[in-house]
Design a protein around this motif. Structure first.
Motif, PDB file in Angstrom:
ATOM      1  N   GLU A   2       0.842  -1.180   0.000  1.00  0.00           N
ATOM      2  CA  GLU A   2       0.000   0.000   0.000  1.00  0.00           C
ATOM      3  C   GLU A   2       0.883   1.238   0.000  1.00  0.00           C
ATOM      4  O   GLU A   2       1.860   1.323   0.742  1.00  0.00           O
ATOM      5  CB  GLU A   2      -0.894   0.002   1.234  1.00  0.00           C
ATOM      6  CG  GLU A   2      -1.824   1.205   1.309  1.00  0.00           C
ATOM      7  CD  GLU A   2      -2.617   1.231   2.596  1.00  0.00           C
ATOM      8  OE1 GLU A   2      -3.421   2.161   2.773  1.00  0.00           O
ATOM      9  OE2 GLU A   2      -2.424   0.315   3.422  1.00  0.00           O
ATOM     10  N   GLN A   3       0.537   2.216  -0.853  1.00  0.00           N
ATOM     11  CA  GLN A   3       1.329   3.435  -0.935  1.00  0.00           C
ATOM     12  C   GLN A   3       0.531   4.588  -0.355  1.00  0.00           C
ATOM     13  O   GLN A   3      -0.576   4.874  -0.787  1.00  0.00           O
ATOM     14  CB  GLN A   3       1.722   3.733  -2.385  1.00  0.00           C
ATOM     15  CG  GLN A   3       2.805   4.791  -2.514  1.00  0.00           C
ATOM     16  CD  GLN A   3       3.336   4.868  -3.932  1.00  0.00           C
ATOM     17  OE1 GLN A   3       2.570   4.876  -4.881  1.00  0.00           O
ATOM     18  NE2 GLN A   3       4.654   4.932  -4.086  1.00  0.00           N
ATOM     19  N   HIS A   4       1.095   5.253   0.622  1.00  0.00           N
ATOM     20  CA  HIS A   4       0.425   6.357   1.281  1.00  0.00           C
ATOM     21  C   HIS A   4       0.726   7.660   0.566  1.00  0.00           C
ATOM     22  O   HIS A   4       1.799   7.831  -0.028  1.00  0.00           O
ATOM     23  CB  HIS A   4       0.856   6.428   2.747  1.00  0.00           C
ATOM     24  CG  HIS A   4       0.436   5.236   3.549  1.00  0.00           C
ATOM     25  ND1 HIS A   4      -0.740   5.202   4.257  1.00  0.00           N
ATOM     26  CD2 HIS A   4       1.026   4.030   3.727  1.00  0.00           C
ATOM     27  CE1 HIS A   4      -0.855   4.033   4.859  1.00  0.00           C
ATOM     28  NE2 HIS A   4       0.191   3.300   4.548  1.00  0.00           N
ATOM     29  N   ARG A   5      -0.218   8.590   0.663  1.00  0.00           N
ATOM     30  CA  ARG A   5      -0.099   9.833  -0.086  1.00  0.00           C
ATOM     31  C   ARG A   5       0.282  10.981   0.837  1.00  0.00           C
ATOM     32  O   ARG A   5      -0.297  11.152   1.905  1.00  0.00           O
ATOM     33  CB  ARG A   5      -1.404  10.165  -0.801  1.00  0.00           C
ATOM     34  CG  ARG A   5      -1.283  11.376  -1.730  1.00  0.00           C
ATOM     35  CD  ARG A   5      -2.507  11.549  -2.587  1.00  0.00           C
ATOM     36  NE  ARG A   5      -2.196  12.351  -3.754  1.00  0.00           N
ATOM     37  CZ  ARG A   5      -3.079  12.684  -4.686  1.00  0.00           C
ATOM     38  NH1 ARG A   5      -4.336  12.259  -4.587  1.00  0.00           N
ATOM     39  NH2 ARG A   5      -2.726  13.411  -5.730  1.00  0.00           N
ATOM     40  N   ALA A   6       1.251  11.794   0.390  1.00  0.00           N
ATOM     41  CA  ALA A   6       1.645  13.006   1.098  1.00  0.00           C
ATOM     42  C   ALA A   6       1.587  14.177   0.125  1.00  0.00           C
ATOM     43  O   ALA A   6       1.942  14.043  -1.045  1.00  0.00           O
ATOM     44  CB  ALA A   6       3.052  12.879   1.671  1.00  0.00           C
ATOM     45  N   VAL A   7       1.127  15.315   0.622  1.00  0.00           N
ATOM     46  CA  VAL A   7       1.107  16.553  -0.159  1.00  0.00           C
ATOM     47  C   VAL A   7       1.973  17.568   0.561  1.00  0.00           C
ATOM     48  O   VAL A   7       1.799  17.809   1.769  1.00  0.00           O
ATOM     49  CB  VAL A   7      -0.325  17.093  -0.324  1.00  0.00           C
ATOM     50  CG1 VAL A   7      -0.304  18.472  -0.981  1.00  0.00           C
ATOM     51  CG2 VAL A   7      -1.162  16.128  -1.151  1.00  0.00           C
ATOM     52  N   VAL A   8       2.912  18.134  -0.166  1.00  0.00           N
ATOM     53  CA  VAL A   8       3.785  19.180   0.364  1.00  0.00           C
ATOM     54  C   VAL A   8       3.354  20.501  -0.239  1.00  0.00           C
ATOM     55  O   VAL A   8       3.318  20.646  -1.473  1.00  0.00           O
ATOM     56  CB  VAL A   8       5.265  18.895   0.036  1.00  0.00           C
ATOM     57  CG1 VAL A   8       6.154  19.996   0.620  1.00  0.00           C
ATOM     58  CG2 VAL A   8       5.689  17.528   0.546  1.00  0.00           C
TER      59      VAL A   8
END
Length: 395
Positions: A2-8
């Motif tokens: 599972e790939q988790h999402r991050a927003v910078v």
């Protein structure tokens, strides 16, 4: 997996470092930058060994060290050229485990973006925090193209951070420090010089070499907030520093007026209650804007980014992971913000008796060797990241 999402939010030095660190540990990362292009604001940035060790965690430390240009002696001078304190590149490296590396901000941005896949950084993309989320729901970032949900949002949007205002609307935010800065990059003068920082009465000048043969010079002076030169900023620099020692007049002669950058200095003497809320974390100037007198603003943003990625990759619930990030970073950065402010007050004293006492004390301390001059960076430049190996991948 599972790939988790991050927003910078924000593609400055800290935001890009965080994006690289998270990408390397398995996150799907998107960087949203309001500006139309990645054109770094500023000229040079000094990376001390603490930031270099943080960059080692993401595999970029040696690329930065290869750009070190300071060799031999340097130190602090008076406007007439007298040396107040001498040190050397070797003494600094011996004390802190590495050299001080001065490079152009554009070069550092290129190093960081080269470690990210195409398409990660989206320019012309204004963004704001619509919902910080919590352990039970994702955070939401609002953009003109629609909302984005993410397991982690990083507010790296600078000193006027909208993310900080969204998380802590009652915080007073940054204040004017009482001085302004100028920065230029010019070809090296014909006559050699030793790297130096020169302290005068309410004024400061620094001249440092870059690896590509150019010179990065910076200046500070007490000034009313929002003030500007009546003609141009090069002329203002000549009025303030034109009769100071070599190589300052030669550098000013080589400056094109339109290339001088002038910026008032704001900082955050009132610390935030935390560097996070919900699934949103703040870093760099958004979290702890500081005066440039210790040269640590960008360094601390890089530290923030690596420590944040470390805690985000430990498999903890967001509330615990980001609380651990705050616990690691808030005390350290608060202390450095305060020390930078004290140094600023010392640097820019203007009364003649106070300047004479300051200079005599610096000269007296320097007689005991370069180690005593460097001691002011103990606990700062010798910092090490909380992990020696690459963060484990998110699963």
């Amino acid at each position: 997996m599972e790939q988790h999402r991050a927003v910078v939010v924000g593609a400055g030095i800290g935001g890009l470092t965080a994006a690289v660190a998270l990408h390397r540990s398995g996150w799907d990362v998107t960087v949203l930058e309001r500006a139309a292009a990645l054109t770094p604001v500023g000229a040079g940035i000094g990376l001390a060994p603490n930031a270099q060790r943080a960059l080692d965690v993401i595999g970029l430390g040696d690329r930065v060290r290869a750009l070190s240009a300071w060799q031999g002696d340097g130190g602090m001078r008076a406007p007439d050229g007298r040396w107040l304190a001498r040190t050397s590149a070797q003494a600094a490296a011996d004390r802190f485990g590495g050299p001080l590396v001065l490079l152009h901000r554009a070069t550092l941005v290129e190093i960081l973006t080269s470690a990210l896949p195409d398409g990660v950084v989206r320019t012309g993309a204004a963004a704001s925090v619509a919902d910080p989320g919590d352990d039970a729901r994702p955070a939401v970032v609002r953009t003109p193209d629609g909302d984005i949900e993410a397991e982690l949002v990083i507010g790296a949007d600078g000193i006027r951070s909208a993310a900080r205002s969204a998380l802590f609307p009652d915080h007073p935010g940054p204040r004017y420090s009482g001085f302004t800065t100028w920065r230029v990059v010019v070809p090296a003068p014909d006559r050699p010089f030793a790297p130096h920082e020169t302290w005068g009465r309410g004024r400061l000048w620094g001249t440092q070499p870059l690896k590509d043969g150019r010179i990065y010079a910076y200046a500070m002076a007490a000034a009313p907030e929002g003030a500007h030169a009546p003609d141009d900023e090069r002329a203002e620099l000549r009025r303030l520093f034109g009769d100071w020692h070599h190589p300052i007049p030669e550098i000013l002669a080589a400056v094109a007026p339109e290339t001088v950058l002038r910026n008032d200095v704001h900082h955050m003497p009132d610390p935030l209650p935390a560097f996070h809320r919900g699934r949103v974390a703040l870093l760099g100037d958004a979290a702890h804007a500081m005066q440039p007198t210790l040269g640590q603003g960008g360094n601390q943003a890089i530290e923030d980014a690596v420590v944040l990625a470390h805690h985000a990759g430990r498999g903890l619930p967001p509330s615990r992971a980001l609380a651990a990030y705050t616990d690691d970073r808030l005390p350290r950065t608060t202390a450095i913000v305060r020390k930078a402010a004290r140094t600023g007050r010392l640097t820019l004293v203007s009364a003649r008796p106070a300047v004479a006492v300051r200079d005599a004390l610096i000269a007296a301390v320097s007689r005991f060797g370069p180690g005593l001059v460097l001691r002011g960076f103990d606990g700062i430049a010798d910092w090490r990241p909380p992990l020696a190996e690459q963060p484990r991948r998110v699963s």
